[in-house]
Structures are given as structure tokens and as C-alpha cells.
Motif scaffolding. Structure first.
Motif, PDB file in Angstrom:
ATOM      1  N   TRP A 159      -0.379   1.232  -6.791  1.00 21.08           N
ATOM      2  CA  TRP A 159      -0.443   2.678  -6.960  1.00 21.08           C
ATOM      3  C   TRP A 159      -0.953   3.352  -5.694  1.00 21.08           C
ATOM      4  O   TRP A 159      -1.794   2.798  -4.980  1.00 21.08           O
ATOM      5  CB  TRP A 159      -1.392   3.033  -8.114  1.00 21.08           C
ATOM      6  N   GLY A 160      -0.446   4.552  -5.453  1.00 28.06           N
ATOM      7  CA  GLY A 160      -1.007   5.373  -4.399  1.00 28.06           C
ATOM      8  C   GLY A 160      -2.214   6.147  -4.891  1.00 28.06           C
ATOM      9  O   GLY A 160      -2.609   6.045  -6.060  1.00 28.06           O
ATOM     10  N   GLN A 161      -2.780   6.947  -3.998  1.00 28.92           N
ATOM     11  CA  GLN A 161      -3.998   7.687  -4.332  1.00 28.92           C
ATOM     12  C   GLN A 161      -3.703   9.023  -5.015  1.00 28.92           C
ATOM     13  O   GLN A 161      -4.615   9.648  -5.555  1.00 28.92           O
ATOM     14  CB  GLN A 161      -4.822   7.922  -3.062  1.00 28.92           C
ATOM     15  N   CYS A 216       6.478   9.152  -0.593  1.00 27.83           N
ATOM     16  CA  CYS A 216       5.572   8.019  -0.814  1.00 27.83           C
ATOM     17  C   CYS A 216       5.958   6.950   0.210  1.00 27.83           C
ATOM     18  O   CYS A 216       7.032   6.347   0.107  1.00 27.83           O
ATOM     19  CB  CYS A 216       5.698   7.486  -2.227  1.00 27.83           C
ATOM     20  N   ALA A 217       5.082   6.758   1.174  1.00 31.27           N
ATOM     21  CA  ALA A 217       5.327   5.772   2.227  1.00 31.27           C
ATOM     22  C   ALA A 217       4.660   4.455   1.851  1.00 31.27           C
ATOM     23  O   ALA A 217       3.490   4.428   1.462  1.00 31.27           O
ATOM     24  CB  ALA A 217       4.777   6.279   3.551  1.00 31.27           C
ATOM     25  N   ALA A 218       5.416   3.381   1.976  1.00 30.25           N
ATOM     26  CA  ALA A 218       4.919   2.062   1.584  1.00 30.25           C
ATOM     27  C   ALA A 218       4.768   1.164   2.796  1.00 30.25           C
ATOM     28  O   ALA A 218       5.589   1.199   3.717  1.00 30.25           O
ATOM     29  CB  ALA A 218       5.873   1.423   0.589  1.00 30.25           C
ATOM     30  N   SER A 219       3.726   0.373   2.778  1.00 34.63           N
ATOM     31  CA  SER A 219       3.556  -0.652   3.806  1.00 34.63           C
ATOM     32  C   SER A 219       4.103  -1.958   3.272  1.00 34.63           C
ATOM     33  O   SER A 219       4.255  -2.145   2.069  1.00 34.63           O
ATOM     34  CB  SER A 219       2.080  -0.809   4.151  1.00 34.63           C
ATOM     35  N   GLN A 256       0.853  -1.191   0.000  1.00 31.73           N
ATOM     36  CA  GLN A 256       0.000   0.000   0.000  1.00 31.73           C
ATOM     37  C   GLN A 256       0.881   1.230   0.000  1.00 31.73           C
ATOM     38  O   GLN A 256       1.860   1.304   0.753  1.00 31.73           O
ATOM     39  CB  GLN A 256      -0.931  -0.006   1.206  1.00 31.73           C
ATOM     40  N   LEU A 257       0.526   2.190  -0.832  1.00 27.64           N
ATOM     41  CA  LEU A 257       1.347   3.386  -1.032  1.00 27.64           C
ATOM     42  C   LEU A 257       0.542   4.623  -0.693  1.00 27.64           C
ATOM     43  O   LEU A 257      -0.617   4.755  -1.111  1.00 27.64           O
ATOM     44  CB  LEU A 257       1.813   3.460  -2.484  1.00 27.64           C
ATOM     45  N   VAL A 258       1.166   5.541   0.049  1.00 27.06           N
ATOM     46  CA  VAL A 258       0.506   6.784   0.429  1.00 27.06           C
ATOM     47  C   VAL A 258       1.444   7.951   0.125  1.00 27.06           C
ATOM     48  O   VAL A 258       2.529   8.050   0.715  1.00 27.06           O
ATOM     49  CB  VAL A 258       0.124   6.802   1.916  1.00 27.06           C
ATOM     50  N   GLU A 259       1.013   8.824  -0.800  1.00 32.39           N
ATOM     51  CA  GLU A 259       1.804  10.000  -1.161  1.00 32.39           C
ATOM     52  C   GLU A 259       1.471  11.170  -0.241  1.00 32.39           C
ATOM     53  O   GLU A 259       0.363  11.274   0.261  1.00 32.39           O
ATOM     54  CB  GLU A 259       1.538  10.428  -2.607  1.00 32.39           C
ATOM     55  N   TYR A 270       1.496  10.565  -8.727  1.00 34.92           N
ATOM     56  CA  TYR A 270       1.275   9.232  -8.182  1.00 34.92           C
ATOM     57  C   TYR A 270       2.603   8.490  -8.041  1.00 34.92           C
ATOM     58  O   TYR A 270       3.444   8.571  -8.929  1.00 34.92           O
ATOM     59  CB  TYR A 270       0.391   8.406  -9.117  1.00 34.92           C
ATOM     60  N   CYS A 271       2.743   7.763  -6.949  1.00 34.22           N
ATOM     61  CA  CYS A 271       3.863   6.831  -6.876  1.00 34.22           C
ATOM     62  C   CYS A 271       3.335   5.426  -7.142  1.00 34.22           C
ATOM     63  O   CYS A 271       2.148   5.146  -6.958  1.00 34.22           O
ATOM     64  CB  CYS A 271       4.591   6.905  -5.543  1.00 34.22           C
TER      65      CYS A 271
END
Length: 126
Positions: free
Chosen positions: A116-118, A22-25, A3-6, A95-96
Motif C-alpha cells: 500500500w501507498g501512504q 502511483c509510482a512503484a519501485s 514501494q508505492l507513492v501516490e 490509496y493505491c
């Protein structure tokens, strides 16, 4: 699964700078190549930059070369896009994305990225 969050978007004047994150889980982030894409209203999603799993290889669109820098910190599960000398034509949603298949090279093509992030809005005023 990743999961990606920009974050880091905003409004800036032409010539200014922004740093997107862009933080990834997930524990597999360090195995993936990562990319940044952008999409302006009414236009297709365009490649901006990509980075290999180790950070040893980076790629840029001609339109941002010399102004933008992609980097990553695998210990923090984060990829960055430093944007300098911003222009109004850089205005877009950024987007990342993560590419688990081409980890050693990354890709220019959106269809190669599985996650993809949001997106985060970047607006550059003239």
C-alpha cells in the motif's frame, strides 16, 4: 517488495477533474494487479478501481463507473486514476495498492492487496 507513492491529490470544485498517479519501485511492478481504494473520515476503506497486470482488465465501483478511469504504464512503473465529474462524496484519502497473487484479474477486496501507498487527499468542494 514494492514501494508505492501516490501523488496528484488536491482541492477541486464539484464537476472538476484530477489525475492521481502511483509510482512503484521494484522490477516486478508489471507482474502485479493494481488497485485504488479510498477512505473518508469515519468510514471503511472502499474499493474504487482495479487493473490487471497487462491493463487488459479493469474494474470499477458502481459509484465511480463512467467517471473514473484506471490505467497503467508498465514502462514507467506507474498506475493512474483519472477522475472526472467529481462530487463532494468523492472526498477521501485515496490509496493505491499492489496485488501480486491475482495479477490476471485484480481484486475488489482490500485484504487481497499486499502493498500500500501512504495515500493522497482528494477534497471536492460543493
Amino acid at each position: 517488495q514494492v514501494q508505492l507513492v501516490e501523488s496528484g491529490g488536491g482541492l477541486v470544485q464539484a464537476g472538476g477533474s484530477l489525475r492521481l498517479s502511483c509510482a512503484a519501485s521494484g522490477r516486478t511492478f508489471s507482474r502485479y494487479a493494481m488497485g485504488w481504494f479510498r477512505q473518508a473520515p469515519g468510514k471503511e476503506r472502499d474499493f474504487v478501481a482495479a487493473i490487471s497486470w497487462s491493463g487488459g482488465k479493469t474494474y470499477y465501483a458502481d459509484s465511480v463507473k463512467g467517471r473514473f478511469t484506471i490505467s497503467r504504464d508498465n514502462a514507467k512503473n506507474t498506475v493512474y486514476l483519472q477522475m472526472n465529474s467529481l462530487k463532494p462524496e468523492d472526498t477521501a484519502v485515496y490509496y493505491c495498492a499492489a496485488d501480486p497473487e491475482r495479477s490476471y484479474t485484480g481484486s475488489y477486496y482490500a485484504y487481497d492487496y499486499d502493498y500500500w501507498g501512504q495515500g493522497t487527499q482528494v477534497t471536492v468542494s460543493s
